[in-house]
Design a protein around this motif. Structure first.
Motif, PDB file in Angstrom:
ATOM      1  N   LEU A  26      -0.870  17.756   0.510  1.00  0.00           N
ATOM      2  CA  LEU A  26      -0.479  16.536   0.386  1.00  0.00           C
ATOM      3  C   LEU A  26      -0.721  15.548  -0.300  1.00  0.00           C
ATOM      4  CD1 LEU A  26       0.864  14.806   3.197  1.00  0.00           C
ATOM      5  CD2 LEU A  26      -1.188  15.971   3.119  1.00  0.00           C
ATOM      6  N   TRP A  27      -0.378  15.381  -1.465  1.00  0.00           N
ATOM      7  CA  TRP A  27      -1.171  14.403  -2.398  1.00  0.00           C
ATOM      8  C   TRP A  27      -0.073  12.743  -2.654  1.00  0.00           C
ATOM      9  CZ3 TRP A  27       1.387  13.604  -7.488  1.00  0.00           C
ATOM     10  CH2 TRP A  27       2.463  14.154  -7.841  1.00  0.00           C
ATOM     11  N   LEU A  28      -1.151  12.224  -3.295  1.00  0.00           N
ATOM     12  CA  LEU A  28      -0.298  10.886  -3.795  1.00  0.00           C
ATOM     13  C   LEU A  28      -1.120  10.444  -5.216  1.00  0.00           C
ATOM     14  CD1 LEU A  28       1.553   8.112  -2.462  1.00  0.00           C
ATOM     15  CD2 LEU A  28      -0.641   7.186  -4.034  1.00  0.00           C
ATOM     16  N   ASP A  66       0.482  -1.387   0.411  1.00  0.00           N
ATOM     17  CA  ASP A  66       0.268   0.148   0.310  1.00  0.00           C
ATOM     18  C   ASP A  66       0.943   1.589   0.008  1.00  0.00           C
ATOM     19  OD1 ASP A  66      -1.744   1.696  -0.085  1.00  0.00           O
ATOM     20  OD2 ASP A  66      -3.289   0.578   2.316  1.00  0.00           O
ATOM     21  N   TRP A  67       0.751   2.533  -0.777  1.00  0.00           N
ATOM     22  CA  TRP A  67       0.804   3.519  -0.324  1.00  0.00           C
ATOM     23  C   TRP A  67       0.457   4.628   0.785  1.00  0.00           C
ATOM     24  CZ3 TRP A  67      -2.866   2.168  -4.045  1.00  0.00           C
ATOM     25  CH2 TRP A  67      -3.909   2.386  -3.986  1.00  0.00           C
ATOM     26  N   GLU A  68       1.440   5.195   1.031  1.00  0.00           N
ATOM     27  CA  GLU A  68       1.103   6.322   2.167  1.00  0.00           C
ATOM     28  C   GLU A  68       1.602   7.706   2.411  1.00  0.00           C
ATOM     29  OE1 GLU A  68       0.755   5.430   6.195  1.00  0.00           O
ATOM     30  OE2 GLU A  68      -0.764   3.383   5.845  1.00  0.00           O
ATOM     31  N   VAL A  69       1.475   8.944   1.339  1.00  0.00           N
ATOM     32  CA  VAL A  69       2.868  10.007   1.109  1.00  0.00           C
ATOM     33  C   VAL A  69       1.870  10.728   2.537  1.00  0.00           C
ATOM     34  CG1 VAL A  69       0.125  11.357   1.097  1.00  0.00           C
ATOM     35  CG2 VAL A  69       2.584  12.156   0.186  1.00  0.00           C
ATOM     36  N   GLU A  70       3.635  11.213   3.231  1.00  0.00           N
ATOM     37  CA  GLU A  70       3.276  11.835   4.518  1.00  0.00           C
ATOM     38  C   GLU A  70       4.533  12.855   4.795  1.00  0.00           C
ATOM     39  OE1 GLU A  70       4.266   8.673   7.918  1.00  0.00           O
ATOM     40  OE2 GLU A  70       2.074   7.627   6.750  1.00  0.00           O
ATOM     41  N   LEU A  98       3.880  10.950  -5.521  1.00  0.00           N
ATOM     42  CA  LEU A  98       3.830  11.538  -4.663  1.00  0.00           C
ATOM     43  C   LEU A  98       4.568  13.451  -4.497  1.00  0.00           C
ATOM     44  CD1 LEU A  98       5.010  10.298  -1.385  1.00  0.00           C
ATOM     45  CD2 LEU A  98       5.488   9.347  -3.920  1.00  0.00           C
ATOM     46  N   GLY A  99       3.493  14.106  -3.839  1.00  0.00           N
ATOM     47  CA  GLY A  99       5.216  15.208  -2.852  1.00  0.00           C
ATOM     48  C   GLY A  99       3.985  15.955  -2.026  1.00  0.00           C
ATOM     49  N   ILE A 100       4.416  17.033  -1.453  1.00  0.00           N
ATOM     50  CA  ILE A 100       3.901  18.133  -0.805  1.00  0.00           C
ATOM     51  C   ILE A 100       4.443  19.920  -1.097  1.00  0.00           C
ATOM     52  CG2 ILE A 100       3.856  18.705   1.708  1.00  0.00           C
ATOM     53  CD1 ILE A 100       4.616  15.352   3.076  1.00  0.00           C
ATOM     54  N   ASP A 101       3.953  20.193  -0.224  1.00  0.00           N
ATOM     55  CA  ASP A 101       3.365  21.978  -1.542  1.00  0.00           C
ATOM     56  C   ASP A 101       4.971  22.502  -0.511  1.00  0.00           C
ATOM     57  OD1 ASP A 101       1.372  21.692  -2.068  1.00  0.00           O
ATOM     58  OD2 ASP A 101       0.547  22.924  -0.806  1.00  0.00           O
ATOM     59  N   ARG A 102       6.008  22.641  -1.195  1.00  0.00           N
ATOM     60  CA  ARG A 102       7.094  23.567  -0.878  1.00  0.00           C
ATOM     61  C   ARG A 102       8.417  22.217  -0.601  1.00  0.00           C
ATOM     62  NH1 ARG A 102       3.336  27.145   1.457  1.00  0.00           N
ATOM     63  NH2 ARG A 102       3.727  26.084   3.307  1.00  0.00           N
ATOM     64  N   LEU A 103       8.261  21.409  -0.936  1.00  0.00           N
ATOM     65  CA  LEU A 103       8.361  20.376  -0.290  1.00  0.00           C
ATOM     66  C   LEU A 103       9.257  19.408  -2.241  1.00  0.00           C
ATOM     67  CD1 LEU A 103       7.901  18.614   3.051  1.00  0.00           C
ATOM     68  CD2 LEU A 103       8.943  20.649   2.770  1.00  0.00           C
ATOM     69  N   GLY A 104       9.110  19.723  -2.360  1.00  0.00           N
ATOM     70  CA  GLY A 104       9.016  18.486  -3.782  1.00  0.00           C
ATOM     71  C   GLY A 104       8.113  17.550  -4.047  1.00  0.00           C
ATOM     72  N   GLU A 105       8.254  16.405  -4.933  1.00  0.00           N
ATOM     73  CA  GLU A 105       8.148  15.500  -5.373  1.00  0.00           C
ATOM     74  C   GLU A 105       8.514  14.029  -5.711  1.00  0.00           C
ATOM     75  OE1 GLU A 105       5.751  16.126  -9.705  1.00  0.00           O
ATOM     76  OE2 GLU A 105       4.598  18.071  -8.343  1.00  0.00           O
ATOM     77  N   GLN A 106       8.007  12.409  -4.878  1.00  0.00           N
ATOM     78  CA  GLN A 106       8.863  11.622  -5.613  1.00  0.00           C
ATOM     79  C   GLN A 106       8.185  11.514  -6.886  1.00  0.00           C
ATOM     80  OE1 GLN A 106       8.661   9.675  -1.489  1.00  0.00           O
ATOM     81  NE2 GLN A 106      10.020  10.331  -0.416  1.00  0.00           N
ATOM     82  N   CYS A 107       8.559   9.908  -7.300  1.00  0.00           N
ATOM     83  CA  CYS A 107       8.308   9.826  -8.486  1.00  0.00           C
ATOM     84  C   CYS A 107       9.064   7.814  -8.106  1.00  0.00           C
ATOM     85  CB  CYS A 107       8.440   9.607  -9.948  1.00  0.00           C
ATOM     86  SG  CYS A 107       7.710   8.588 -10.937  1.00  0.00           S
TER      87      CYS A 107
END
Length: 281
Positions: free
Chosen positions: A199-201, A122-126, A265-274
């Motif tokens: 934050l989003w995913l 499972d996924w979880e953006v944090e 996934l990403g968070i405002d001002r903190l960047g994104e992952q892929c």
């Protein structure tokens, strides 16, 4: 500042992101982004440098975890109201605390391995909180002064290992590669209020999570204070502060990750992952 680590696994170097989005190499003499380098004095030494005078890192290097060798990778469960509701669980009276193993830590865009025997990855953006000064029994009002910065954390979870195999949650949370961290560590002056971050995913382009840290049950300050009452937090330790609603377990019916899928996934001002999810060898 936005601090990062780049290069092949095990050979990363420290760098920073300049105002034009280019990676600049930090002097080798400053060492890696770990321990004392993340204290106020260590960060001040980096801040005193002229970013435009640092060498540009050419090409598109791999990014490693923005923190080298975290001594502790502390995680918080059920810390968003809507996530507790989708899990059919009551609001916790105190933070739910568990840990990830150090071997879970990987770069923000590295492949993530679906473990052998997994059926419910499972996924979880944090939001990740990185400690900058030693914290033991700190008051909530002082807690944010112990924070070196913030980062994106993907708290990948294997639900069957976590919930159906007995014992604690840790066995479903600490599998190899289950802790992508970064792309960069962002210092508090560039983040502002940690309780006002979106934050989003997405999985294969479908958005499952889209929330804000305002929905946290226990704030960042409360979590740093709480955890410091059970163990001494040291510079470079990470606290991953929980995930909002929209995880695979919460779908009706549940949805889990398969090899070949891509998660952004990403968070405002903190960047994104892929990450691409692959079957473990």
């Amino acid at each position: 500042m936005k601090l990062l680590r780049y290069g092949e696994p095990g050979r990363e170097r420290a760098g920073l992101l300049d105002e034009n989005g280019r990676i600049r190499a930090l002097p080798d003499a400053l060492g890696d982004l770990a321990g004392d380098r993340l204290t106020p004095a260590g960060l001040a030494e980096i801040a005193a440098l002229d970013p435009m005078a640092l060498p540009v890192v050419e090409g598109d290097p791999r990014l490693g975890s923005c923190i080298a060798r975290p001594g502790k990778f502390v995680c918080i469960g059920l810390n968003y109201r809507a996530h507790a509701a989708e899990s059919d669980l009551p609001i916790p009276a105190e933070p739910v605390v568990f840990g990830k193993w150090s071997s879970a830590t990987v770069g923000p865009n590295d492949d993530v391995e679906i473990p052998r025997g997994s059926e419910k990855t499972d996924w979880e953006v944090e939001l990740g909180v990185v400690i900058g000064t030693r914290a033991r029994h700190v008051a909530r009002e002082e807690a944010l002064s112990h924070v070196a910065g913030y980062c994106v954390v993907h708290d990948v979870s294997e639900r069957a290992f976590q919930l159906e195999r007995g014992g604690t949650w840790d066995k479903g949370k600490g599998c190899d590669t289950f802790g992508p961290t970064g792309p960069w560590l962002v210092t508090p002056d560039e983040v502002g209020d940690p309780q006002a971050l979106r934050l989003w995913l997405e999985v294969d382009g479908h958005r499952y999570q889209d929330s804000t840290t305002a929905d946290m049950i226990f704030s960042v300050a409360e979590l740093v204070s709480y955890v410091s009452g059970f163990c001494t937090l040291e510079p470079g330790d990470i606290i991953s502060t929980g995930t909002p609603e929209g995880v695979g377990l919460g779908q009706r019916p549940p949805v889990y990750l398969r090899a070949g899928q891509t998660v952004r996934l990403g968070i405002d001002r903190l960047g994104e992952q892929c990450q691409r999810f692959v079957a473990a060898a």
